[in-house]
Every structure is written in C-alpha cells, then in structure tokens.
Scaffold this active site. Structure first.
Site, PDB file in Angstrom:
ATOM      1  N   LYS A  50      35.152  39.475  35.089  1.00 32.56           N
ATOM      2  CA  LYS A  50      35.639  39.226  36.439  1.00 32.56           C
ATOM      3  C   LYS A  50      35.418  40.485  37.271  1.00 32.56           C
ATOM      4  O   LYS A  50      35.925  41.555  36.945  1.00 32.56           O
ATOM      5  CB  LYS A  50      37.124  38.867  36.417  1.00 32.56           C
ATOM      6  CG  LYS A  50      37.693  38.660  37.810  1.00 32.56           C
ATOM      7  CD  LYS A  50      39.111  38.144  37.801  1.00 32.56           C
ATOM      8  CE  LYS A  50      39.630  37.970  39.210  1.00 32.56           C
ATOM      9  NZ  LYS A  50      41.000  37.464  39.241  1.00 32.56           N
ATOM     10  N   ARG A  54      42.559  34.681  48.727  1.00 31.13           N
ATOM     11  CA  ARG A  54      43.736  35.507  48.994  1.00 31.13           C
ATOM     12  C   ARG A  54      44.446  35.039  50.263  1.00 31.13           C
ATOM     13  O   ARG A  54      45.661  35.190  50.378  1.00 31.13           O
ATOM     14  CB  ARG A  54      43.337  36.986  49.066  1.00 31.13           C
ATOM     15  CG  ARG A  54      42.872  37.486  47.698  1.00 31.13           C
ATOM     16  CD  ARG A  54      42.388  38.933  47.709  1.00 31.13           C
ATOM     17  NE  ARG A  54      41.807  39.291  46.414  1.00 31.13           N
ATOM     18  CZ  ARG A  54      41.105  40.394  46.188  1.00 31.13           C
ATOM     19  NH1 ARG A  54      40.917  41.253  47.171  1.00 31.13           N
ATOM     20  NH2 ARG A  54      40.617  40.632  44.989  1.00 31.13           N
ATOM     21  N   LYS A  91      32.851  35.480  36.888  1.00 31.05           N
ATOM     22  CA  LYS A  91      33.383  35.251  38.220  1.00 31.05           C
ATOM     23  C   LYS A  91      33.076  36.440  39.112  1.00 31.05           C
ATOM     24  O   LYS A  91      33.324  37.558  38.681  1.00 31.05           O
ATOM     25  CB  LYS A  91      34.900  35.045  38.096  1.00 31.05           C
ATOM     26  CG  LYS A  91      35.617  34.846  39.389  1.00 31.05           C
ATOM     27  CD  LYS A  91      37.079  34.730  39.110  1.00 31.05           C
ATOM     28  CE  LYS A  91      37.781  34.649  40.450  1.00 31.05           C
ATOM     29  NZ  LYS A  91      39.188  34.796  40.350  1.00 31.05           N
ATOM     30  N   LYS A 124      41.053  45.998  43.914  1.00 33.95           N
ATOM     31  CA  LYS A 124      41.444  45.791  42.515  1.00 33.95           C
ATOM     32  C   LYS A 124      40.451  46.476  41.575  1.00 33.95           C
ATOM     33  O   LYS A 124      40.300  46.090  40.429  1.00 33.95           O
ATOM     34  CB  LYS A 124      41.537  44.284  42.233  1.00 33.95           C
ATOM     35  CG  LYS A 124      42.590  43.562  43.090  1.00 33.95           C
ATOM     36  CD  LYS A 124      42.844  42.126  42.623  1.00 33.95           C
ATOM     37  CE  LYS A 124      43.960  41.467  43.451  1.00 33.95           C
ATOM     38  NZ  LYS A 124      44.269  40.096  42.974  1.00 33.95           N
ATOM     39  N   TYR A 178      35.776  24.366  44.129  1.00 34.81           N
ATOM     40  CA  TYR A 178      36.603  23.625  45.090  1.00 34.81           C
ATOM     41  C   TYR A 178      35.887  22.351  45.545  1.00 34.81           C
ATOM     42  O   TYR A 178      36.492  21.494  46.174  1.00 34.81           O
ATOM     43  CB  TYR A 178      36.931  24.528  46.288  1.00 34.81           C
ATOM     44  CG  TYR A 178      37.650  25.783  45.843  1.00 34.81           C
ATOM     45  CD1 TYR A 178      39.015  25.751  45.552  1.00 34.81           C
ATOM     46  CD2 TYR A 178      36.963  26.985  45.636  1.00 34.81           C
ATOM     47  CE1 TYR A 178      39.670  26.881  45.093  1.00 34.81           C
ATOM     48  CE2 TYR A 178      37.611  28.122  45.177  1.00 34.81           C
ATOM     49  CZ  TYR A 178      38.959  28.060  44.905  1.00 34.81           C
ATOM     50  OH  TYR A 178      39.609  29.178  44.437  1.00 34.81           O
ATOM     51  N   GLU A 215      33.001  43.456  27.488  1.00 27.23           N
ATOM     52  CA  GLU A 215      34.213  42.697  27.818  1.00 27.23           C
ATOM     53  C   GLU A 215      34.271  41.390  27.019  1.00 27.23           C
ATOM     54  O   GLU A 215      35.295  41.035  26.447  1.00 27.23           O
ATOM     55  CB  GLU A 215      34.253  42.357  29.321  1.00 27.23           C
ATOM     56  CG  GLU A 215      34.752  43.464  30.217  1.00 27.23           C
ATOM     57  CD  GLU A 215      36.266  43.690  30.110  1.00 27.23           C
ATOM     58  OE1 GLU A 215      36.936  42.989  29.338  1.00 27.23           O
ATOM     59  OE2 GLU A 215      36.760  44.597  30.800  1.00 27.23           O
ATOM     60  N   SER A 275      36.081  31.194  46.172  1.00 29.89           N
ATOM     61  CA  SER A 275      36.413  30.770  47.527  1.00 29.89           C
ATOM     62  C   SER A 275      35.377  31.209  48.566  1.00 29.89           C
ATOM     63  O   SER A 275      35.044  30.443  49.468  1.00 29.89           O
ATOM     64  CB  SER A 275      37.791  31.320  47.894  1.00 29.89           C
ATOM     65  OG  SER A 275      37.823  32.727  47.729  1.00 29.89           O
TER      66      SER A 275
HETATM   67  C1  PBG Z   1      44.026  36.135  40.819  1.00 26.56           C
HETATM   68  C2  PBG Z   1      42.835  35.286  41.041  1.00 26.56           C
HETATM   69  C3  PBG Z   1      41.892  35.462  42.061  1.00 26.56           C
HETATM   70  C4  PBG Z   1      41.024  34.384  41.992  1.00 26.56           C
HETATM   71  C5  PBG Z   1      41.433  33.580  40.919  1.00 26.56           C
HETATM   72  N1  PBG Z   1      42.555  34.167  40.329  1.00 26.56           N
HETATM   73  C6  PBG Z   1      41.798  36.467  43.152  1.00 26.56           C
HETATM   74  C7  PBG Z   1      41.774  37.899  42.868  1.00 26.56           C
HETATM   75  O1  PBG Z   1      41.471  38.348  41.760  1.00 26.56           O
HETATM   76  O2  PBG Z   1      42.101  38.626  43.802  1.00 26.56           O
HETATM   77  C8  PBG Z   1      39.876  34.175  42.953  1.00 26.56           C
HETATM   78  C9  PBG Z   1      39.422  32.789  43.140  1.00 26.56           C
HETATM   79  C10 PBG Z   1      38.588  32.552  44.344  1.00 26.56           C
HETATM   80  O3  PBG Z   1      38.227  33.463  45.124  1.00 26.56           O
HETATM   81  O4  PBG Z   1      38.257  31.387  44.545  1.00 26.56           O
HETATM   82  N2  PBG Z   1      44.155  36.829  39.670  1.00 26.56           N
END
Ligand code: PBG
Length: 338
Positions: free
Chosen positions: A206, A216, A261, A230, A326, A246, A287
C-alpha cells in the site's frame, strides 16, 4: 511470384489478424476473463436510517445508512458480486486521539456487518478494514505519540479491532494500516478467539498515494489529517523491490490474499507480485482513479462503460484475482447484459 512484403520476417505466411476477424474467434483465444465474482464493492456507511449523502469528489457514490447498505448488499448478491468492503463514516463527536470507537462493538462497521450477514448469510463476502483512521482525531491509521505513529502499541489495538469485526460476522479481515508485524499478530489473535476460518487479506503493498484524496473526503478524515502525510508507514511510490519484501513477510505471517493499492498506476507491481508469488492477489482501484474516470465520462471525454471495463481487464491481465472498485455494481450490470 514472391509477395512484395515477403522480406519482412514471417509475413505473409503469418497473419495475426486472422485471429481477430470474428467475435467467436476473438472470444475463443481471449487470454483474460472478467466476471462479477472477481469484484469487491467498497461502500461507505453512516449513522441513521433511510439516509444517503452524496460525495462531491466521487459523483455516483453515496454514503448510506445501514438499512440502505443492507439493501445494497442484497443487490450485490443478485449481481453475483463476490464481496463488499465496509468503510464507516464516524461522526466527528466520536473521534478521539486514540481512536477508541474502533473497539466499540456497536460501532458502525460492526453493526453494518451484523445486519448484512443476517440478510445475506454466506452468499456474500464481507470485508472489514482494520486501521484506526476512521476513528482518530488526527486521521492517522495508528496511535500517535509525540507526532510518531507507534507501531507495536497500534498492532495491539488492531488485533482487538479485528476480533470484534470477526465476531460481528466479517468473512475477510483487511488490515490497511501498514504497521509492521500486524498480519502475524492479527492471525494469532483471530485463531485464539476461534476465528481460524476468517480470511486475512493484507494491504501488503500500500503506497503513500495522493490518489486516496476523495476517499478521505468520503470518510471525513481529510480535515483530521489536515495535509499530514502517511509516508512514515505507507510505501514510497518510487519502490518496487520493497513491495516484494512486504508481500514475502505478509505471506510468512499468514496472509491469504495480498493487495496492491492504488491500482492503475501500479500495474507493474501487480504483475511483479503475480510472477514472484503463488498467492491470490487483490488490487484496489482507489477513489482518485474512480474520480478520474467518472469526471472524464461526465465531461463526455471518455466512454464510461468501455473505459471502466478496459481498466478491469487490465487488472486481470496484470495478474489480479480480486478487484476492489466503486464501479462494482455498474461493472456487474454491464457484464450481465453482454
Ligand atoms: C485507510 C484506507 C484508505 C483507503 C482504504 N483504507 C485511505 C488512506 O490510507 O488514507 C483508500 C481507499 C481509496 O482511496 O479508495 N486505512
């Protein structure tokens, strides 16, 4: 008489277009297939009943109260979608520095899981996200002390969160927090609590991506984060060897499925993992990717159905088994009419 183009290798003896001439032959030799069972549909859940809220940065996606989420889940079953992934939109009044709401068994995600499990039984997978960001006032995935996200203390909380979600009826626990050692710790905690059958899907590779912006907004963590990144726990987008490490660690620790991701900008990672490991791979069309496709389609710059289906095929071709998107219900509808 020799063909005027015969000096070019095997042409004209070999003509690849022969295999593209009719639907039946194209279908016969198609290397990659896509079906609704490959899909995982992420949904956003809010408090109340009979309520939906639009998300400005994700047109076409709505936050919904649990009663409506249950109806959506039943629709997912009808469409043959494999699983849904539930994301809670925690009211600001319930967010704390430590994210205590994550450990309340009547919280949104657990309540939604129970309701959907009751209605859909075992016809639908329910994926519960493990991380603290929906519950913390600072919007980070872990516990923050002196501006640092503390790894081992966070993992202890995540284990409890995972067990609570399993008790509520989750079929898949999906840690998205990127703390070190959490997969092994959660596996042990689940097994000790009698949930050895619950699947662990780790967000293994990730990345600290800017493509999570609309998510968010959707869960309301953007203002909590206030521009903070992050990067001290999510991966550097520059890295690919690190993704191998990982994933190798997560497999050792007991992951059943590993996830990459974001999706489209990281297809090289999906392919590399597919070539390196024999384990099911999930990919998350996040997203920001949804927003790009959706806004372009709204502006008539792209054909939505054709481009979204093409993106799905790209994930499968790169080596993904499961796709979080989505677009899941729309994709399933498009596939059903084909
Ligand atoms: C939170 C989480 C995130 C997403 C899924 N779980 C956001 C982040 O890490 O800030 C992102 C999903 C998306 O953007 O569609 N742990």
């Amino acid at each position: 008489m020799t063909h005027p183009l015969s000096s070019f290798g095997q042409f004209p003896g070999t003509r690849l277009r022969r295999m593209r001439r009719w639907d039946w032959i194209r279908g016969m030799v198609q290397e990659t297939q896509l079906s609704a069972s490959n899909l995982i549909w992420p949904i956003f859940v809010i408090e109340g009943t009979g309520r939906t809220e639009p998300i400005a940065t994700m047109p076409g996606v709505e936050r919904m109260s649990i009663d409506l989420a249950t109806i959506a889940a039943q629709r997912a079953v009808e469409l043959g979608i494999g699983a849904i992934a539930i994301f809670p939109v925690t009211p600001a009044s319930k967010k704390t520095e430590r994210g205590d709401e994550a450990l309340v068994s009547e919280n949104l995600i657990c309540t939604a899981t129970r309701a959907i499990r009751e209605k859909c039984q075992d016809k639908l997978g329910i994926v519960c996200d493990v991380a603290l960001d929906p519950y913390t006032t600072h919007g980070h995935d872990g516990i923050m002390i002196d501006n640092t996200i503390v790894n081992d203390l966070t993992v202890e909380v995540l284990c409890k969160q995972a067990v609570l979600q399993a008790q509520a009826g989750a079929s898949v626990i999906a840690p998205s927090d990127m703390m070190d050692g959490r997969v092994g710790a959660i596996r042990t905690a689940l097994d000790q609590a009698g949930f050895e059958h619950v699947i662990l899907m780790s967000y293994a590779a990730k990345y600290a991506s800017a493509f999570y912006g609309p998510f968010r907004d959707a869960v309301g963590s953007a203002k909590n984060l206030g521009g903070a990144s992050k990067k001290t726990y999510q991966m550097d987008p520059a890295n690919t060897d690190e993704a191998i490490r990982e994933v190798a660690l997560d497999i050792q620790e007991g992951a059943d499925i590993v996830m990459v991701k974001p999706g489209m900008p990281y297809l090289d990672i999906v392919r590399r993992l597919h070539d390196s490991f024999s384990i099911p791979i999930a990919v998350y069309q996040v997203s920001g990717e949804y927003a790009m496709l959706r806004f372009a389609a709204q502006a008539s710059a792209l054909s939505e159905e054709a481009c979204v289906l093409e993106s799905m095929l790209a994930f499968r071709r790169a080596g993904a088994d499961a796709i979080l998107t989505y677009f899941a219900p729309r994709v399933a509808e498009w596939l059903a009419k084909e």
